[in-house]
Design an enzyme around this catalytic site. Structure first.
Site, short mmCIF file in Angstrom:
data_model
loop_
_atom_site.label_atom_id
_atom_site.label_comp_id
_atom_site.label_asym_id
_atom_site.label_seq_id
_atom_site.Cartn_x
_atom_site.Cartn_y
_atom_site.Cartn_z
N THR A 71 0.83 -1.21 0.00
CA THR A 71 0.00 0.00 0.00
C THR A 71 0.86 1.26 0.00
OG1 THR A 71 -1.80 -1.14 1.14
CG2 THR A 71 -1.75 1.26 1.33
N CYS A 326 -9.12 -7.13 2.20
CA CYS A 326 -9.17 -5.72 2.56
C CYS A 326 -10.58 -5.18 2.58
CB CYS A 326 -8.33 -4.91 1.59
SG CYS A 326 -6.73 -5.66 1.30
C1 LIG Z 1 -2.15 -7.12 -0.99
C2 LIG Z 1 -2.17 -6.23 -2.17
C3 LIG Z 1 -1.84 -4.86 -2.03
C4 LIG Z 1 -1.56 -4.22 -0.69
O1 LIG Z 1 -0.35 -4.66 -0.13
P1 LIG Z 1 -0.11 -4.52 1.46
O2 LIG Z 1 1.30 -4.96 1.66
O3 LIG Z 1 -1.09 -5.45 2.10
O4 LIG Z 1 -0.31 -3.11 1.83
C5 LIG Z 1 -1.84 -4.09 -3.19
N1 LIG Z 1 -2.10 -4.61 -4.40
C6 LIG Z 1 -2.41 -5.91 -4.56
C7 LIG Z 1 -2.67 -6.44 -5.94
C8 LIG Z 1 -2.45 -6.77 -3.45
O5 LIG Z 1 -2.77 -8.05 -3.63
#
Ligand SMILES: *Cc1c(COP(=O)(O)O)cnc(C)c1O
Length: 396
Positions: A71, A326
Protein backbone atom coordinates in the site's frame (compact mmCIF):
# COMPACT_ATOMS: atom_id res chain seq x y z
CA UNK A 1 -7.94 -29.93 11.02
CA UNK A 2 -7.07 -26.57 9.66
CA UNK A 3 -6.45 -25.84 5.99
CA UNK A 4 -5.27 -22.40 4.95
CA UNK A 5 -6.51 -21.52 1.46
CA UNK A 6 -6.19 -17.75 1.67
CA UNK A 7 -2.64 -17.14 0.46
CA UNK A 8 -3.82 -14.24 -1.70
CA UNK A 9 -4.62 -12.39 1.55
CA UNK A 10 -1.30 -13.18 3.14
CA UNK A 11 1.22 -16.02 3.26
CA UNK A 12 2.89 -17.71 6.22
CA UNK A 13 6.47 -16.54 6.79
CA UNK A 14 8.83 -19.17 5.44
CA UNK A 15 11.36 -20.68 7.84
CA UNK A 16 14.47 -19.47 5.97
CA UNK A 17 13.20 -15.88 6.05
CA UNK A 18 12.36 -16.12 9.75
CA UNK A 19 15.83 -17.44 10.55
CA UNK A 20 17.51 -14.73 8.48
CA UNK A 21 15.49 -12.09 10.34
CA UNK A 22 16.11 -13.28 13.90
CA UNK A 23 19.56 -11.68 14.41
CA UNK A 24 18.11 -8.28 13.43
CA UNK A 25 15.32 -8.66 15.98
CA UNK A 26 17.96 -9.49 18.60
CA UNK A 27 21.59 -8.47 19.04
CA UNK A 28 22.00 -6.86 15.60
CA UNK A 29 19.75 -3.94 16.43
CA UNK A 30 21.89 -1.16 14.98
CA UNK A 31 20.48 1.77 13.02
CA UNK A 32 21.68 1.39 9.42
CA UNK A 33 22.34 5.14 9.28
CA UNK A 34 24.79 5.02 12.22
CA UNK A 35 28.48 5.13 11.31
CA UNK A 36 29.69 2.78 14.06
CA UNK A 37 30.06 -1.00 13.82
CA UNK A 38 26.47 -1.74 14.92
CA UNK A 39 25.17 0.56 12.24
CA UNK A 40 27.55 -0.76 9.60
CA UNK A 41 26.40 -4.34 10.15
CA UNK A 42 22.75 -3.27 9.85
CA UNK A 43 23.64 -1.27 6.72
CA UNK A 44 25.31 -4.32 5.15
CA UNK A 45 22.17 -6.39 5.78
CA UNK A 46 19.96 -3.66 4.36
CA UNK A 47 22.15 -3.30 1.26
CA UNK A 48 21.99 -7.03 0.70
CA UNK A 49 18.18 -6.94 0.97
CA UNK A 50 18.08 -4.20 -1.70
CA UNK A 51 20.27 -6.37 -3.92
CA UNK A 52 18.14 -9.48 -3.48
CA UNK A 53 14.88 -7.66 -4.21
CA UNK A 54 16.45 -5.87 -7.20
CA UNK A 55 17.85 -9.09 -8.69
CA UNK A 56 14.46 -10.79 -8.43
CA UNK A 57 12.94 -8.25 -10.86
CA UNK A 58 15.93 -7.51 -13.11
CA UNK A 59 16.66 -4.13 -11.48
CA UNK A 60 19.62 -2.49 -9.78
CA UNK A 61 19.85 -2.13 -5.97
CA UNK A 62 19.65 1.68 -6.12
CA UNK A 63 16.35 1.40 -7.95
CA UNK A 64 14.67 -0.20 -4.90
CA UNK A 65 12.92 1.97 -2.28
CA UNK A 66 11.93 0.03 0.82
CA UNK A 67 8.50 0.85 2.23
CA UNK A 68 6.11 -0.43 4.90
CA UNK A 69 4.29 -2.62 2.37
CA UNK A 70 2.45 -2.74 -0.92
CA UNK A 71 0.00 0.00 0.00
CA UNK A 72 2.76 2.47 0.85
CA UNK A 73 4.75 1.60 -2.27
CA UNK A 74 1.65 2.26 -4.41
CA UNK A 75 0.80 5.52 -2.60
CA UNK A 76 4.38 6.74 -2.94
CA UNK A 77 4.41 5.91 -6.65
CA UNK A 78 1.04 7.46 -7.52
CA UNK A 79 1.15 10.56 -5.35
CA UNK A 80 4.89 11.07 -5.90
CA UNK A 81 4.54 10.85 -9.68
CA UNK A 82 1.30 12.86 -9.85
CA UNK A 83 2.71 15.79 -7.89
CA UNK A 84 6.10 15.69 -9.62
CA UNK A 85 4.40 15.72 -13.03
CA UNK A 86 1.67 18.26 -12.39
CA UNK A 87 3.38 20.89 -14.54
CA UNK A 88 2.90 18.53 -17.51
CA UNK A 89 -0.63 17.37 -16.81
CA UNK A 90 -3.24 16.09 -14.40
CA UNK A 91 -4.49 12.92 -16.06
CA UNK A 92 -3.91 9.45 -14.60
CA UNK A 93 -5.05 6.27 -16.36
CA UNK A 94 -5.88 3.09 -14.46
CA UNK A 95 -8.33 0.18 -14.54
CA UNK A 96 -11.53 -0.52 -12.63
CA UNK A 97 -10.14 -3.76 -11.14
CA UNK A 98 -7.09 -2.34 -9.37
CA UNK A 99 -6.54 -2.91 -5.65
CA UNK A 100 -8.06 -0.30 -3.35
CA UNK A 101 -4.53 0.93 -2.57
CA UNK A 102 -4.51 2.23 -6.17
CA UNK A 103 -8.15 3.25 -6.54
CA UNK A 104 -8.44 5.01 -3.19
CA UNK A 105 -5.08 6.80 -3.56
CA UNK A 106 -6.35 8.08 -6.92
CA UNK A 107 -9.70 9.13 -5.43
CA UNK A 108 -7.67 11.14 -2.94
CA UNK A 109 -5.72 12.81 -5.76
CA UNK A 110 -9.01 13.62 -7.49
CA UNK A 111 -9.83 15.97 -4.59
CA UNK A 112 -6.79 18.04 -5.59
CA UNK A 113 -7.86 18.39 -9.22
CA UNK A 114 -6.24 15.34 -10.77
CA UNK A 115 -8.37 13.61 -13.39
CA UNK A 116 -8.70 9.84 -13.18
CA UNK A 117 -9.59 7.67 -16.18
CA UNK A 118 -10.75 4.27 -14.92
CA UNK A 119 -10.73 1.79 -17.81
CA UNK A 120 -13.32 -0.98 -18.12
CA UNK A 121 -12.35 -4.66 -18.28
CA UNK A 122 -13.82 -7.63 -20.12
CA UNK A 123 -15.82 -10.50 -18.62
CA UNK A 124 -12.53 -12.11 -17.48
CA UNK A 125 -11.24 -8.97 -15.79
CA UNK A 126 -8.74 -8.11 -18.52
CA UNK A 127 -7.67 -4.64 -19.54
CA UNK A 128 -7.41 -4.07 -23.31
CA UNK A 129 -4.11 -2.35 -24.30
CA UNK A 130 -6.04 -0.52 -27.06
CA UNK A 131 -8.23 1.06 -24.39
CA UNK A 132 -5.08 2.24 -22.61
CA UNK A 133 -3.80 3.73 -25.87
CA UNK A 134 -7.11 5.54 -26.43
CA UNK A 135 -7.15 6.92 -22.87
CA UNK A 136 -3.64 8.41 -22.93
CA UNK A 137 -3.59 12.11 -23.78
CA UNK A 138 -0.83 14.73 -23.98
CA UNK A 139 -1.69 15.60 -20.38
CA UNK A 140 -1.29 12.05 -18.98
CA UNK A 141 1.46 11.66 -16.38
CA UNK A 142 0.85 8.18 -14.93
CA UNK A 143 -0.62 4.87 -16.10
CA UNK A 144 -1.21 2.29 -13.33
CA UNK A 145 -2.12 -1.32 -14.12
CA UNK A 146 -1.71 -4.44 -12.00
CA UNK A 147 0.35 -7.47 -13.00
CA UNK A 148 -2.34 -9.84 -11.77
CA UNK A 149 -5.62 -9.40 -9.97
CA UNK A 150 -5.69 -10.41 -6.32
CA UNK A 151 -9.38 -11.36 -6.28
CA UNK A 152 -9.84 -13.42 -9.44
CA UNK A 153 -6.21 -14.08 -10.42
CA UNK A 154 -6.48 -12.71 -13.97
CA UNK A 155 -3.08 -11.82 -15.45
CA UNK A 156 -2.99 -8.48 -17.28
CA UNK A 157 -1.18 -7.94 -20.60
CA UNK A 158 1.30 -5.69 -18.81
CA UNK A 159 4.18 -5.88 -21.31
CA UNK A 160 1.82 -4.85 -24.12
CA UNK A 161 0.51 -1.99 -21.98
CA UNK A 162 4.08 -0.92 -21.17
CA UNK A 163 4.75 -0.73 -24.90
CA UNK A 164 1.64 1.41 -25.40
CA UNK A 165 2.75 3.80 -22.64
CA UNK A 166 6.20 4.17 -24.24
CA UNK A 167 4.81 4.72 -27.73
CA UNK A 168 1.71 6.73 -26.97
CA UNK A 169 2.55 8.45 -23.68
CA UNK A 170 3.91 11.99 -23.68
CA UNK A 171 7.45 12.57 -22.44
CA UNK A 172 7.74 11.82 -18.74
CA UNK A 173 4.58 9.67 -18.58
CA UNK A 174 5.27 6.93 -16.02
CA UNK A 175 4.00 3.35 -15.97
CA UNK A 176 3.30 1.84 -12.52
CA UNK A 177 2.82 -1.91 -12.25
CA UNK A 178 1.19 -3.19 -9.06
CA UNK A 179 2.97 -6.55 -8.88
CA UNK A 180 2.00 -7.30 -5.28
CA UNK A 181 -0.34 -10.20 -6.10
CA UNK A 182 1.68 -11.68 -8.97
CA UNK A 183 5.28 -11.46 -7.79
CA UNK A 184 5.47 -14.88 -6.14
CA UNK A 185 4.08 -16.62 -9.21
CA UNK A 186 5.12 -14.83 -12.40
CA UNK A 187 8.60 -14.03 -13.69
CA UNK A 188 9.20 -10.27 -13.53
CA UNK A 189 11.67 -8.31 -15.62
CA UNK A 190 11.08 -4.58 -15.27
CA UNK A 191 12.69 -3.89 -18.66
CA UNK A 192 10.46 -6.40 -20.45
CA UNK A 193 7.38 -5.02 -18.74
CA UNK A 194 8.36 -1.47 -19.63
CA UNK A 195 7.73 -0.49 -15.99
CA UNK A 196 9.02 2.80 -14.58
CA UNK A 197 7.68 1.88 -11.15
CA UNK A 198 6.67 -1.49 -9.70
CA UNK A 199 5.17 -2.25 -6.27
CA UNK A 200 5.90 -5.33 -4.16
CA UNK A 201 4.96 -6.60 -0.69
CA UNK A 202 6.88 -9.06 1.52
CA UNK A 203 3.86 -10.81 2.99
CA UNK A 204 2.46 -11.93 -0.37
CA UNK A 205 5.59 -13.92 -1.18
CA UNK A 206 6.23 -15.89 2.02
CA UNK A 207 8.03 -12.96 3.64
CA UNK A 208 7.04 -10.79 6.61
CA UNK A 209 4.20 -8.27 6.87
CA UNK A 210 4.86 -4.55 7.14
CA UNK A 211 7.59 -4.39 4.51
CA UNK A 212 7.41 -3.76 0.80
CA UNK A 213 9.33 -2.14 -1.99
CA UNK A 214 8.89 0.27 -4.84
CA UNK A 215 11.07 -0.18 -7.91
CA UNK A 216 11.86 3.25 -9.27
CA UNK A 217 13.65 3.16 -12.61
CA UNK A 218 16.95 5.04 -12.64
CA UNK A 219 16.38 8.70 -13.51
CA UNK A 220 12.69 8.65 -12.53
CA UNK A 221 11.76 11.69 -10.49
CA UNK A 222 8.92 11.50 -7.99
CA UNK A 223 8.16 13.60 -4.92
CA UNK A 224 8.85 11.85 -1.63
CA UNK A 225 5.73 11.47 0.51
CA UNK A 226 7.49 11.20 3.88
CA UNK A 227 9.84 13.95 4.95
CA UNK A 228 12.54 13.42 7.55
CA UNK A 229 15.95 11.80 7.29
CA UNK A 230 17.78 10.92 4.09
CA UNK A 231 17.00 7.18 4.16
CA UNK A 232 16.38 5.32 0.90
CA UNK A 233 18.19 8.06 -1.04
CA UNK A 234 15.74 10.74 0.11
CA UNK A 235 12.84 8.83 -1.40
CA UNK A 236 11.38 7.47 1.85
CA UNK A 237 12.36 9.02 5.18
CA UNK A 238 12.35 7.00 8.39
CA UNK A 239 14.58 4.37 9.95
CA UNK A 240 14.29 1.20 7.90
CA UNK A 241 12.83 -2.09 9.15
CA UNK A 242 16.07 -4.02 8.76
CA UNK A 243 14.68 -7.39 9.89
CA UNK A 244 11.68 -7.01 7.59
CA UNK A 245 13.84 -6.09 4.62
CA UNK A 246 16.14 -9.06 5.26
CA UNK A 247 13.15 -11.41 5.48
CA UNK A 248 11.58 -10.06 2.30
CA UNK A 249 14.88 -10.29 0.42
CA UNK A 250 15.48 -13.91 1.40
CA UNK A 251 11.87 -14.94 0.72
CA UNK A 252 11.81 -13.27 -2.70
CA UNK A 253 15.15 -14.76 -3.75
CA UNK A 254 13.98 -18.27 -2.79
CA UNK A 255 10.59 -17.74 -4.46
CA UNK A 256 12.34 -16.91 -7.74
CA UNK A 257 14.77 -19.85 -7.47
CA UNK A 258 11.93 -22.30 -6.75
CA UNK A 259 9.29 -20.68 -8.91
CA UNK A 260 9.04 -23.20 -11.75
CA UNK A 261 8.75 -26.17 -9.41
CA UNK A 262 6.32 -24.41 -7.06
CA UNK A 263 4.10 -23.21 -9.90
CA UNK A 264 3.95 -26.68 -11.44
CA UNK A 265 3.04 -28.37 -8.16
CA UNK A 266 0.54 -25.75 -6.97
CA UNK A 267 -1.18 -25.46 -10.35
CA UNK A 268 -1.80 -29.20 -10.39
CA UNK A 269 -3.34 -29.08 -6.91
CA UNK A 270 -5.40 -26.00 -7.79
CA UNK A 271 -6.68 -27.65 -10.97
CA UNK A 272 -7.85 -30.73 -9.03
CA UNK A 273 -9.71 -28.52 -6.57
CA UNK A 274 -11.07 -26.45 -9.44
CA UNK A 275 -12.51 -29.50 -11.20
CA UNK A 276 -14.19 -30.70 -8.00
CA UNK A 277 -15.63 -27.28 -7.15
CA UNK A 278 -16.84 -26.48 -10.69
CA UNK A 279 -18.65 -29.84 -10.87
CA UNK A 280 -21.24 -28.44 -8.47
CA UNK A 281 -24.56 -27.01 -9.69
CA UNK A 282 -24.60 -23.26 -10.09
CA UNK A 283 -20.86 -22.82 -9.58
CA UNK A 284 -19.07 -20.68 -12.17
CA UNK A 285 -15.39 -19.78 -12.48
CA UNK A 286 -14.58 -16.07 -12.30
CA UNK A 287 -11.53 -14.55 -13.92
CA UNK A 288 -9.68 -15.79 -16.97
CA UNK A 289 -9.84 -19.57 -17.49
CA UNK A 290 -6.15 -19.81 -18.54
CA UNK A 291 -4.34 -16.50 -18.07
CA UNK A 292 -4.60 -16.59 -14.31
CA UNK A 293 -2.35 -17.00 -11.31
CA UNK A 294 -1.62 -20.71 -10.76
CA UNK A 295 -2.72 -20.61 -7.12
CA UNK A 296 -6.08 -18.82 -7.31
CA UNK A 297 -9.46 -20.50 -7.67
CA UNK A 298 -12.30 -17.96 -7.70
CA UNK A 299 -15.94 -18.72 -8.30
CA UNK A 300 -19.44 -17.36 -7.93
CA UNK A 301 -22.03 -19.68 -6.44
CA UNK A 302 -25.54 -18.99 -7.67
CA UNK A 303 -28.16 -18.10 -5.02
CA UNK A 304 -25.57 -18.11 -2.24
CA UNK A 305 -23.90 -15.56 0.00
CA UNK A 306 -20.09 -15.60 -0.14
CA UNK A 307 -19.70 -14.33 3.41
CA UNK A 308 -21.90 -17.17 4.73
CA UNK A 309 -19.88 -19.70 2.70
CA UNK A 310 -16.66 -18.41 4.23
CA UNK A 311 -18.14 -18.84 7.74
CA UNK A 312 -19.26 -22.39 6.98
CA UNK A 313 -15.88 -23.27 5.51
CA UNK A 314 -14.16 -21.87 8.57
CA UNK A 315 -16.31 -24.02 10.85
CA UNK A 316 -15.27 -26.99 8.73
CA UNK A 317 -11.59 -26.04 9.17
CA UNK A 318 -10.97 -24.32 5.84
CA UNK A 319 -9.85 -20.69 5.58
CA UNK A 320 -11.11 -19.04 2.38
CA UNK A 321 -12.23 -15.57 1.39
CA UNK A 322 -15.08 -13.83 -0.41
CA UNK A 323 -12.53 -11.94 -2.46
CA UNK A 324 -10.18 -9.41 -1.08
CA UNK A 325 -9.30 -9.50 2.63
CA UNK A 326 -9.17 -5.72 2.56
CA UNK A 327 -12.91 -5.40 1.98
CA UNK A 328 -14.01 -7.98 4.55
CA UNK A 329 -16.83 -6.60 6.65
CA UNK A 330 -18.14 -4.52 3.79
CA UNK A 331 -21.54 -5.46 2.39
CA UNK A 332 -20.79 -3.93 -1.00
CA UNK A 333 -20.25 -6.44 -3.80
CA UNK A 334 -16.66 -6.69 -5.03
CA UNK A 335 -15.71 -3.79 -7.30
CA UNK A 336 -13.74 -6.31 -9.36
CA UNK A 337 -16.72 -8.56 -10.11
CA UNK A 338 -18.93 -5.52 -10.71
CA UNK A 339 -16.43 -4.20 -13.27
CA UNK A 340 -16.39 -7.64 -14.90
CA UNK A 341 -20.13 -7.31 -15.48
CA UNK A 342 -21.52 -9.47 -12.69
CA UNK A 343 -24.80 -8.11 -11.34
CA UNK A 344 -24.87 -7.54 -7.57
CA UNK A 345 -26.84 -10.71 -6.77
CA UNK A 346 -24.32 -12.90 -8.62
CA UNK A 347 -21.30 -11.08 -7.18
CA UNK A 348 -22.69 -11.70 -3.69
CA UNK A 349 -21.96 -15.42 -4.08
CA UNK A 350 -18.23 -15.02 -4.63
CA UNK A 351 -15.60 -17.26 -3.09
CA UNK A 352 -11.82 -17.23 -3.47
CA UNK A 353 -9.62 -20.15 -2.48
CA UNK A 354 -5.92 -19.42 -2.89
CA UNK A 355 -3.19 -22.00 -2.47
CA UNK A 356 0.40 -21.41 -1.48
CA UNK A 357 3.88 -22.86 -1.44
CA UNK A 358 3.09 -24.87 1.69
CA UNK A 359 -0.26 -26.29 0.52
CA UNK A 360 -0.14 -30.10 0.57
CA UNK A 361 -1.82 -32.79 -1.46
CA UNK A 362 -3.55 -34.12 1.69
CA UNK A 363 -5.02 -30.66 2.32
CA UNK A 364 -6.44 -30.51 -1.20
CA UNK A 365 -7.79 -34.08 -0.87
CA UNK A 366 -9.63 -32.96 2.25
CA UNK A 367 -10.82 -29.71 0.66
CA UNK A 368 -12.23 -31.69 -2.28
CA UNK A 369 -14.36 -33.66 0.20
CA UNK A 370 -15.57 -30.59 2.07
CA UNK A 371 -15.89 -27.56 -0.24
CA UNK A 372 -18.34 -28.89 -2.87
CA UNK A 373 -20.68 -30.13 -0.12
CA UNK A 374 -20.67 -26.76 1.62
CA UNK A 375 -21.26 -24.89 -1.64
CA UNK A 376 -24.25 -27.12 -2.41
CA UNK A 377 -25.66 -26.57 1.09
CA UNK A 378 -25.20 -22.83 0.77
CA UNK A 379 -27.50 -22.32 -2.16
CA UNK A 380 -30.88 -20.87 -1.35
CA UNK A 381 -33.43 -23.60 -1.75
CA UNK A 382 -30.89 -26.26 -0.84
CA UNK A 383 -32.77 -29.08 0.90
CA UNK A 384 -30.57 -29.00 3.97
CA UNK A 385 -29.93 -25.94 6.06
CA UNK A 386 -26.76 -26.86 7.88
CA UNK A 387 -26.52 -26.31 11.59
CA UNK A 388 -23.07 -25.24 12.72
CA UNK A 389 -21.29 -26.88 15.68
CA UNK A 390 -22.31 -23.99 17.91
CA UNK A 391 -25.90 -25.01 17.33
CA UNK A 392 -26.90 -21.91 15.41
CA UNK A 393 -28.50 -22.19 12.03
CA UNK A 394 -26.28 -20.50 9.50
CA UNK A 395 -28.28 -18.33 7.13
CA UNK A 396 -28.09 -19.88 3.72
C1 LIG B 1 -2.15 -7.12 -0.99
C2 LIG B 1 -2.17 -6.23 -2.17
C3 LIG B 1 -1.84 -4.86 -2.03
C4 LIG B 1 -1.56 -4.22 -0.69
O1 LIG B 1 -0.35 -4.66 -0.13
P1 LIG B 1 -0.11 -4.52 1.46
O2 LIG B 1 1.30 -4.96 1.66
O3 LIG B 1 -1.09 -5.45 2.10
O4 LIG B 1 -0.31 -3.11 1.83
C5 LIG B 1 -1.84 -4.09 -3.19
N1 LIG B 1 -2.10 -4.61 -4.40
C6 LIG B 1 -2.41 -5.91 -4.56
C7 LIG B 1 -2.67 -6.44 -5.94
C8 LIG B 1 -2.45 -6.77 -3.45
O5 LIG B 1 -2.77 -8.05 -3.63
Amino acid sequence: MSIYLDHAATTPLRQEALEAMLPYLGGEFGNPSSPHSYGRRARAALDEAHERIARAIGAGPREIVLTSGGTEAINLALKGAAWAGKGRGHRIVTSAVEHHAVLHALQHLEKFGFEIAELPVDRYGRVDPDHVAAAITERTTVVAIQLANNEVGTIQPVAAIGKVVREKGPKGCLFLVDAVAGAAWLPIDVEELGADMLALAGHKLDGPKGVGALYLKKGTHILAQLQGGNQERFRRAGTEDVAGAVGMGVAFELAVAERDATVKRVRKLRDRLRAAVLAGDGVELTGHPRDRLPNVLSVVVGDADGAAIVVKLDLAGIAGSVGSACTTGSTEPSHVLTAMGYPDDEARGSLRLSLGRSTTEAEIDAAIEIVPRILAESRVGAAVIAADPLGQAVAS
